[in-house]
Design a protein around this motif. Structure first.
Motif, PDB file in Angstrom:
ATOM      1  N   LYS A  53      19.040  18.486 -21.871  1.00 42.23           N
ATOM      2  CA  LYS A  53      19.529  19.148 -20.823  1.00 42.23           C
ATOM      3  C   LYS A  53      20.908  18.291 -20.335  1.00 42.23           C
ATOM      4  CE  LYS A  53      17.235  18.215 -17.080  1.00 42.23           C
ATOM      5  NZ  LYS A  53      16.341  18.042 -15.925  1.00 42.23           N
ATOM      6  N   VAL A  54      22.011  18.956 -20.026  1.00 40.55           N
ATOM      7  CA  VAL A  54      23.010  18.537 -19.502  1.00 40.55           C
ATOM      8  C   VAL A  54      23.375  18.989 -18.112  1.00 40.55           C
ATOM      9  CG1 VAL A  54      25.499  18.381 -19.851  1.00 40.55           C
ATOM     10  CG2 VAL A  54      24.033  18.567 -21.866  1.00 40.55           C
ATOM     11  N   ILE A  55      23.441  18.236 -17.194  1.00 41.80           N
ATOM     12  CA  ILE A  55      23.697  18.238 -15.793  1.00 41.80           C
ATOM     13  C   ILE A  55      24.979  18.162 -15.490  1.00 41.80           C
ATOM     14  CG2 ILE A  55      22.777  17.612 -13.565  1.00 41.80           C
ATOM     15  CD1 ILE A  55      20.490  16.048 -15.095  1.00 41.80           C
ATOM     16  N   VAL A  56      25.670  18.948 -14.748  1.00 37.44           N
ATOM     17  CA  VAL A  56      27.111  18.525 -14.130  1.00 37.44           C
ATOM     18  C   VAL A  56      27.276  18.624 -12.637  1.00 37.44           C
ATOM     19  CG1 VAL A  56      28.057  19.408 -16.344  1.00 37.44           C
ATOM     20  CG2 VAL A  56      27.674  20.814 -14.374  1.00 37.44           C
ATOM     21  N   TRP A  57      27.699  17.591 -12.001  1.00 38.22           N
ATOM     22  CA  TRP A  57      27.945  17.503 -10.783  1.00 38.22           C
ATOM     23  C   TRP A  57      29.352  17.926 -10.499  1.00 38.22           C
ATOM     24  CZ3 TRP A  57      25.035  12.614  -8.236  1.00 38.22           C
ATOM     25  CH2 TRP A  57      23.641  13.181  -8.157  1.00 38.22           C
ATOM     26  N   VAL A  58      29.633  18.989  -9.751  1.00 36.00           N
ATOM     27  CA  VAL A  58      30.859  19.421  -9.367  1.00 36.00           C
ATOM     28  C   VAL A  58      31.211  19.737  -8.245  1.00 36.00           C
ATOM     29  CG1 VAL A  58      31.544  20.125 -11.936  1.00 36.00           C
ATOM     30  CG2 VAL A  58      30.340  21.725 -10.774  1.00 36.00           C
ATOM     31  N   ARG A  59      32.420  20.018  -7.937  1.00 29.97           N
ATOM     32  CA  ARG A  59      33.136  20.647  -6.508  1.00 29.97           C
ATOM     33  C   ARG A  59      32.886  22.130  -6.501  1.00 29.97           C
ATOM     34  NH1 ARG A  59      36.719  16.223  -6.090  1.00 29.97           N
ATOM     35  NH2 ARG A  59      36.292  14.918  -4.380  1.00 29.97           N
ATOM     36  N   LYS A  60      33.212  22.532  -7.813  1.00 28.75           N
ATOM     37  CA  LYS A  60      33.262  24.200  -7.826  1.00 28.75           C
ATOM     38  C   LYS A  60      32.802  24.544  -9.499  1.00 28.75           C
ATOM     39  CE  LYS A  60      38.078  24.279  -9.261  1.00 28.75           C
ATOM     40  NZ  LYS A  60      39.448  24.754  -9.057  1.00 28.75           N
ATOM     41  N   SER A  61      32.212  25.676  -9.418  1.00 28.10           N
ATOM     42  CA  SER A  61      31.458  26.101 -10.730  1.00 28.10           C
ATOM     43  C   SER A  61      32.544  25.864 -11.869  1.00 28.10           C
ATOM     44  CB  SER A  61      31.036  27.270 -10.502  1.00 28.10           C
ATOM     45  OG  SER A  61      30.443  27.792 -11.841  1.00 28.10           O
ATOM     46  N   THR A  62      31.955  25.251 -13.115  1.00 30.55           N
ATOM     47  CA  THR A  62      32.577  25.383 -14.413  1.00 30.55           C
ATOM     48  C   THR A  62      32.665  26.588 -15.082  1.00 30.55           C
ATOM     49  OG1 THR A  62      30.511  24.811 -15.731  1.00 30.55           O
ATOM     50  CG2 THR A  62      31.601  22.917 -14.919  1.00 30.55           C
ATOM     51  N   GLY A  63      32.015  27.495 -14.559  1.00 34.45           N
ATOM     52  CA  GLY A  63      31.717  28.918 -15.476  1.00 34.45           C
ATOM     53  C   GLY A  63      31.149  28.956 -16.603  1.00 34.45           C
ATOM     54  N   LEU A  64      30.523  27.931 -16.974  1.00 32.60           N
ATOM     55  CA  LEU A  64      29.997  27.779 -18.207  1.00 32.60           C
ATOM     56  C   LEU A  64      28.380  28.245 -18.038  1.00 32.60           C
ATOM     57  CD1 LEU A  64      31.045  24.316 -19.247  1.00 32.60           C
ATOM     58  CD2 LEU A  64      31.736  26.421 -20.260  1.00 32.60           C
TER      59      LEU A  64
ATOM     60  N   GLU B  27      23.780  23.006 -13.322  1.00 33.27           N
ATOM     61  CA  GLU B  27      25.071  22.923 -12.660  1.00 33.27           C
ATOM     62  C   GLU B  27      24.487  22.750 -11.267  1.00 33.27           C
ATOM     63  OE1 GLU B  27      29.118  24.719 -13.427  1.00 33.27           O
ATOM     64  OE2 GLU B  27      28.211  25.931 -11.644  1.00 33.27           O
ATOM     65  N   LYS B  28      25.249  21.421 -10.647  1.00 39.46           N
ATOM     66  CA  LYS B  28      24.967  21.505  -9.041  1.00 39.46           C
ATOM     67  C   LYS B  28      26.218  21.238  -8.465  1.00 39.46           C
ATOM     68  CE  LYS B  28      21.437  18.912  -7.520  1.00 39.46           C
ATOM     69  NZ  LYS B  28      20.483  17.941  -7.027  1.00 39.46           N
ATOM     70  N   ILE B  29      26.371  22.059  -7.532  1.00 41.31           N
ATOM     71  CA  ILE B  29      27.785  22.002  -6.700  1.00 41.31           C
ATOM     72  C   ILE B  29      27.499  20.789  -5.581  1.00 41.31           C
ATOM     73  CG2 ILE B  29      29.349  23.143  -5.083  1.00 41.31           C
ATOM     74  CD1 ILE B  29      29.426  24.299  -7.972  1.00 41.31           C
ATOM     75  N   ILE B  30      28.233  19.738  -5.459  1.00 46.33           N
ATOM     76  CA  ILE B  30      28.027  18.902  -4.411  1.00 46.33           C
ATOM     77  C   ILE B  30      29.228  18.265  -3.666  1.00 46.33           C
ATOM     78  CG2 ILE B  30      26.331  17.928  -6.055  1.00 46.33           C
ATOM     79  CD1 ILE B  30      28.490  15.300  -6.279  1.00 46.33           C
ATOM     80  N   ASP B  31      28.876  17.610  -2.771  1.00 46.20           N
ATOM     81  CA  ASP B  31      30.162  17.154  -1.720  1.00 46.20           C
ATOM     82  C   ASP B  31      30.112  15.584  -2.117  1.00 46.20           C
ATOM     83  OD1 ASP B  31      31.715  16.101  -0.010  1.00 46.20           O
ATOM     84  OD2 ASP B  31      30.226  16.340   1.801  1.00 46.20           O
ATOM     85  N   PHE B  32      31.280  15.380  -2.792  1.00 40.53           N
ATOM     86  CA  PHE B  32      31.348  13.914  -3.325  1.00 40.53           C
ATOM     87  C   PHE B  32      31.591  13.017  -2.209  1.00 40.53           C
ATOM     88  CE2 PHE B  32      32.389  16.255  -7.257  1.00 40.53           C
ATOM     89  CZ  PHE B  32      31.850  15.309  -8.064  1.00 40.53           C
ATOM     90  N   GLU B  33      31.749  13.365  -1.024  1.00 34.24           N
ATOM     91  CA  GLU B  33      31.917  12.356   0.411  1.00 34.24           C
ATOM     92  C   GLU B  33      30.465  11.858   0.481  1.00 34.24           C
ATOM     93  OE1 GLU B  33      34.468  11.374   2.187  1.00 34.24           O
ATOM     94  OE2 GLU B  33      35.856  12.211   1.033  1.00 34.24           O
TER      95      GLU B  33
ATOM     96  N   TYR C 267      22.772  12.603  -2.925  1.00 38.28           N
ATOM     97  CA  TYR C 267      21.915  13.406  -3.913  1.00 38.28           C
ATOM     98  C   TYR C 267      21.035  12.785  -4.935  1.00 38.28           C
ATOM     99  CZ  TYR C 267      25.593  16.620  -2.370  1.00 38.28           C
ATOM    100  OH  TYR C 267      26.330  17.571  -1.517  1.00 38.28           O
ATOM    101  N   ASN C 268      20.110  13.580  -4.946  1.00 33.09           N
ATOM    102  CA  ASN C 268      18.977  12.740  -6.017  1.00 33.09           C
ATOM    103  C   ASN C 268      18.949  13.718  -7.467  1.00 33.09           C
ATOM    104  OD1 ASN C 268      17.947  11.083  -4.050  1.00 33.09           O
ATOM    105  ND2 ASN C 268      16.773  12.814  -2.918  1.00 33.09           N
ATOM    106  N   PHE C 269      18.294  12.798  -8.391  1.00 34.86           N
ATOM    107  CA  PHE C 269      18.259  13.569  -9.500  1.00 34.86           C
ATOM    108  C   PHE C 269      16.946  14.352  -9.776  1.00 34.86           C
ATOM    109  CE2 PHE C 269      20.367   9.325 -11.501  1.00 34.86           C
ATOM    110  CZ  PHE C 269      21.479   9.761 -10.948  1.00 34.86           C
TER     111      PHE C 269
END
Length: 221
Positions: free
Chosen positions: A31-42, A49-55, A60-62
């Motif tokens: 499994k490869v999890i990505v935390w991003v501001r906007k979707s990678t489109g992959l 994929e999880k869209i998060i607020d880096f502030e 955020y939990n795993f």
């Protein structure tokens, strides 16, 4: 072979994007999890994929066990606009993520720093990178791997004059990066990604720092 889960933060950047593609093909990861501001489109059955607020990255939990965290966060003063905003991305977000790694017994925390990282540097960029390394070291993570590339080469969505100039120089007069100047040789983002992957699957405990020269050697092995 016990297959692992990886979390990539900064997955849309030069190194992060290469790394995600590499890990999705790697047999060691289920499994490869990505935390991003906007979707990678992959789209991939291994990708989560999880869209998060880096502030609020620390809130955020795993979802399940994460074995390795690849932190590819980074910006520039020009893009961040202020020194305070730059420090948020290149220091505060990274330290918050590392603290989460410690809380969850993540065995490998791999992070991109910079060649000139030095907490006592008179250069703001290098000083922040040095502060980041210092704070990560103090957390006593199970496995902390710090990568210090020289100027990064590759296709970016944004134009960076220094990196573009370095690419031209490295192609036109590559012989200048010999001897004592070898450590300044620019490195491709995909090379850094491959080196990070190779180091991660070794799963060694302790702290290691990889210079730009060593990154390129590690990738070639």
């Amino acid at each position: 072979m016990e297959r692992k889960s990886a979390l990539v933060v900064g997955a849309t950047g030069l190194v992060g994007a290469s790394l995600v593609n590499l890990l999705l093909e790697a047999p060691e990861y289920e499994k490869v999890i990505v935390w991003v501001r906007k979707s990678t489109g992959l789209k991939n059955k291994k990708l989560e994929e999880k869209i998060i607020d880096f502030e609020n990255v620390d809130t955020y939990n795993f979802d399940g066990k994460v074995n390795h965290i690849f932190c590819c966060l980074g910006t520039t003063i020009k893009k961040a606009k202020t020194k305070e905003a730059f420090k948020k991305v290149d220091l505060e977000y990274i330290v918050s993520l590392a603290m989460k790694a410690k809380e969850n017994d993540v065995s490998q925390f791999l992070v991109i720093s910079a060649m000139g990282a030095n907490i006592n540097s008179g250069v703001f960029y290098n000083k922040v990178k040095g502060q980041m390394e210092y704070e990560l070291n103090s957390l006593e993570l199970i496995g902390l791997k710090i990568f210090r590339p020289s100027l990064l080469l590759g296709d970016r969505t944004e134009f960076r004059f220094g990196e573009k100039a370095a690419e031209v120089v490295s192609k036109c007069i590559p012989f200048i990066f010999k001897g004592g100047f070898k450590k300044y040789k620019p490195v491709y983002g995909s090379t850094v990604a491959k080196a990070m992957y190779k180091v991660a699957i070794e799963d060694k405990a302790g702290i290691e720092t990889f210079s730009s020269e060593v990154i390129q050697i590690k990738c070639a092995i």
